[in-house]
Design a protein around this motif. Sequence first.
Motif, PDB file in Angstrom:
ATOM      1  N   ILE A   6       0.849  -1.191   0.000  1.00  0.00           N
ATOM      2  CA  ILE A   6       0.000   0.000   0.000  1.00  0.00           C
ATOM      3  C   ILE A   6       0.882   1.238   0.000  1.00  0.00           C
ATOM      4  CG2 ILE A   6      -1.737   1.303   1.310  1.00  0.00           C
ATOM      5  CD1 ILE A   6      -2.801  -1.335   0.142  1.00  0.00           C
ATOM      6  N   THR A   7       0.503   2.225  -0.813  1.00  0.00           N
ATOM      7  CA  THR A   7       1.157   3.532  -0.814  1.00  0.00           C
ATOM      8  C   THR A   7       0.148   4.555  -0.310  1.00  0.00           C
ATOM      9  OG1 THR A   7       2.590   2.979  -2.673  1.00  0.00           O
ATOM     10  CG2 THR A   7       2.233   5.321  -2.237  1.00  0.00           C
ATOM     11  N   LEU A   8       0.523   5.280   0.725  1.00  0.00           N
ATOM     12  CA  LEU A   8      -0.316   6.341   1.274  1.00  0.00           C
ATOM     13  C   LEU A   8       0.085   7.661   0.635  1.00  0.00           C
ATOM     14  CD1 LEU A   8      -0.132   5.315   5.035  1.00  0.00           C
ATOM     15  CD2 LEU A   8      -1.876   4.693   3.341  1.00  0.00           C
ATOM     16  N   VAL A   9      -0.906   8.460   0.249  1.00  0.00           N
ATOM     17  CA  VAL A   9      -0.656   9.733  -0.415  1.00  0.00           C
ATOM     18  C   VAL A   9      -1.108  10.855   0.508  1.00  0.00           C
ATOM     19  CG1 VAL A   9      -1.116  11.121  -2.469  1.00  0.00           C
ATOM     20  CG2 VAL A   9      -1.055   8.622  -2.649  1.00  0.00           C
ATOM     21  N   PHE A  10      -0.213  11.810   0.720  1.00  0.00           N
ATOM     22  CA  PHE A  10      -0.474  12.925   1.631  1.00  0.00           C
ATOM     23  C   PHE A  10      -0.332  14.253   0.905  1.00  0.00           C
ATOM     24  CE2 PHE A  10       1.058   9.429   4.223  1.00  0.00           C
ATOM     25  CZ  PHE A  10       0.205   9.452   5.312  1.00  0.00           C
ATOM     26  N   ASP A  11      -0.881  15.275   1.525  1.00  0.00           N
ATOM     27  CA  ASP A  11      -0.769  16.639   1.014  1.00  0.00           C
ATOM     28  C   ASP A  11       0.311  17.367   1.812  1.00  0.00           C
ATOM     29  OD1 ASP A  11      -1.244  18.900  -0.443  1.00  0.00           O
ATOM     30  OD2 ASP A  11      -3.061  19.447   0.631  1.00  0.00           O
ATOM     31  N   GLY A  12       1.580  16.929   1.623  1.00  0.00           N
ATOM     32  CA  GLY A  12       2.697  17.567   2.304  1.00  0.00           C
ATOM     33  C   GLY A  12       2.993  17.042   3.690  1.00  0.00           C
ATOM     34  N   LYS A  13       2.344  15.956   4.111  1.00  0.00           N
ATOM     35  CA  LYS A  13       2.538  15.438   5.470  1.00  0.00           C
ATOM     36  C   LYS A  13       3.187  14.057   5.515  1.00  0.00           C
ATOM     37  CE  LYS A  13      -1.231  18.033   7.495  1.00  0.00           C
ATOM     38  NZ  LYS A  13      -2.174  18.546   6.545  1.00  0.00           N
ATOM     39  N   LYS A  51       9.085  18.161  -0.696  1.00  0.00           N
ATOM     40  CA  LYS A  51       8.042  17.147  -0.560  1.00  0.00           C
ATOM     41  C   LYS A  51       8.616  15.766  -0.886  1.00  0.00           C
ATOM     42  CE  LYS A  51       3.811  19.758  -1.406  1.00  0.00           C
ATOM     43  NZ  LYS A  51       2.644  19.886  -2.300  1.00  0.00           N
ATOM     44  N   ILE A  52       7.983  14.750  -0.329  1.00  0.00           N
ATOM     45  CA  ILE A  52       8.452  13.376  -0.499  1.00  0.00           C
ATOM     46  C   ILE A  52       7.959  12.816  -1.829  1.00  0.00           C
ATOM     47  CG2 ILE A  52       8.421  11.035   0.468  1.00  0.00           C
ATOM     48  CD1 ILE A  52       9.955  13.132   2.169  1.00  0.00           C
ATOM     49  N   LEU A  53       8.912  12.378  -2.648  1.00  0.00           N
ATOM     50  CA  LEU A  53       8.615  11.688  -3.900  1.00  0.00           C
ATOM     51  C   LEU A  53       8.280  10.229  -3.604  1.00  0.00           C
ATOM     52  CD1 LEU A  53       8.679  11.543  -7.046  1.00  0.00           C
ATOM     53  CD2 LEU A  53      11.119  11.017  -6.836  1.00  0.00           C
ATOM     54  N   HIS A  54       9.075   9.629  -2.709  1.00  0.00           N
ATOM     55  CA  HIS A  54       8.861   8.221  -2.357  1.00  0.00           C
ATOM     56  C   HIS A  54       9.516   7.933  -1.007  1.00  0.00           C
ATOM     57  CE1 HIS A  54       8.369   3.900  -2.859  1.00  0.00           C
ATOM     58  NE2 HIS A  54       9.594   3.782  -2.397  1.00  0.00           N
ATOM     59  N   ALA A  55       8.766   7.287  -0.133  1.00  0.00           N
ATOM     60  CA  ALA A  55       9.293   6.810   1.136  1.00  0.00           C
ATOM     61  C   ALA A  55       8.864   5.361   1.315  1.00  0.00           C
ATOM     62  CB  ALA A  55       8.777   7.651   2.299  1.00  0.00           C
ATOM     63  N   SER A  56       9.752   4.543   1.854  1.00  0.00           N
ATOM     64  CA  SER A  56       9.453   3.125   2.093  1.00  0.00           C
ATOM     65  C   SER A  56       9.831   2.752   3.516  1.00  0.00           C
ATOM     66  CB  SER A  56      10.273   2.231   1.152  1.00  0.00           C
ATOM     67  OG  SER A  56       9.985   2.486  -0.188  1.00  0.00           O
ATOM     68  N   LEU A  57       8.892   2.103   4.207  1.00  0.00           N
ATOM     69  CA  LEU A  57       9.147   1.572   5.540  1.00  0.00           C
ATOM     70  C   LEU A  57       8.843   0.078   5.528  1.00  0.00           C
ATOM     71  CD1 LEU A  57       7.479   4.026   8.101  1.00  0.00           C
ATOM     72  CD2 LEU A  57       9.914   3.658   7.727  1.00  0.00           C
ATOM     73  N   PRO A  58       9.855  -0.769   5.750  1.00  0.00           N
ATOM     74  CA  PRO A  58       9.563  -2.198   5.847  1.00  0.00           C
ATOM     75  C   PRO A  58       8.829  -2.497   7.151  1.00  0.00           C
ATOM     76  CG  PRO A  58      11.909  -1.766   6.168  1.00  0.00           C
ATOM     77  CD  PRO A  58      11.265  -0.458   5.876  1.00  0.00           C
ATOM     78  N   MET A  65       4.497   2.318   1.851  1.00  0.00           N
ATOM     79  CA  MET A  65       5.107   3.363   1.046  1.00  0.00           C
ATOM     80  C   MET A  65       4.274   4.629   1.129  1.00  0.00           C
ATOM     81  SD  MET A  65       6.419   1.098  -2.178  1.00  0.00           S
ATOM     82  CE  MET A  65       4.938   0.114  -2.317  1.00  0.00           C
ATOM     83  N   GLY A  66       4.925   5.766   0.893  1.00  0.00           N
ATOM     84  CA  GLY A  66       4.220   7.032   0.957  1.00  0.00           C
ATOM     85  C   GLY A  66       4.784   8.044  -0.005  1.00  0.00           C
ATOM     86  N   MET A  67       3.966   9.044  -0.316  1.00  0.00           N
ATOM     87  CA  MET A  67       4.364  10.127  -1.204  1.00  0.00           C
ATOM     88  C   MET A  67       3.500  11.347  -0.940  1.00  0.00           C
ATOM     89  SD  MET A  67       2.627   8.955  -4.832  1.00  0.00           S
ATOM     90  CE  MET A  67       2.689  10.559  -5.606  1.00  0.00           C
ATOM     91  N   ASP A  68       4.045  12.519  -1.245  1.00  0.00           N
ATOM     92  CA  ASP A  68       3.260  13.752  -1.217  1.00  0.00           C
ATOM     93  C   ASP A  68       2.731  14.016  -2.616  1.00  0.00           C
ATOM     94  OD1 ASP A  68       3.506  14.642   1.496  1.00  0.00           O
ATOM     95  OD2 ASP A  68       5.583  15.187   1.079  1.00  0.00           O
ATOM     96  N   MET A  69       1.480  14.428  -2.693  1.00  0.00           N
ATOM     97  CA  MET A  69       0.892  14.777  -3.983  1.00  0.00           C
ATOM     98  C   MET A  69       1.534  16.080  -4.461  1.00  0.00           C
ATOM     99  SD  MET A  69      -1.311  13.999  -6.364  1.00  0.00           S
ATOM    100  CE  MET A  69      -2.503  12.885  -5.640  1.00  0.00           C
TER     101      MET A  69
END
Length: 138
Positions: A6-13, A51-58, A65-69
């Motif tokens: 799963i990738t979570l998408v945030f607005d700068g958070k 802003k985060i392009l891509h973050a991964s936490l095992p 995974m996460g990213m900022d829109m």
Amino acid sequence: MKAINITLVFDGKTEAAFNFYKTVFDTDYSNIQRLKDMPNPPPMPAEESEKILHASLPIGSAVLMGMDMPTGRGVVNAGNNFMITLDTSSEEETTKLFDRLAVGGSVMMPVAHQFWGAFFGMLTDQFGIQWMLSYVKG
């Protein structure tokens, strides 16, 4: 297929959220990239470049995974703030699944080789679910 994540998408958070998740799950980033880390990034304000392009936490055998829109790419609302990521076994499988999921949907990023080494594409299926498909040789 190798995995589904799963990738979570945030607005700068994203960074704040993932720093919280690091403490919750007692883990650390396996990868974190900012928009400014892209090769030849387009002109953008300093705040946007952080802003985060891509973050991964095992987490166990999965990866959160996460990213900022990015500004101008859409509005983040509850319901569209996640993506299902499929890690595939080959470029052929990636293309096949991408083409099948795209029927009646909309392609956000066609499948192609990317600077981070993946054969990757993004789409929204006909039911409004966002998908990212990725193959990394190795």
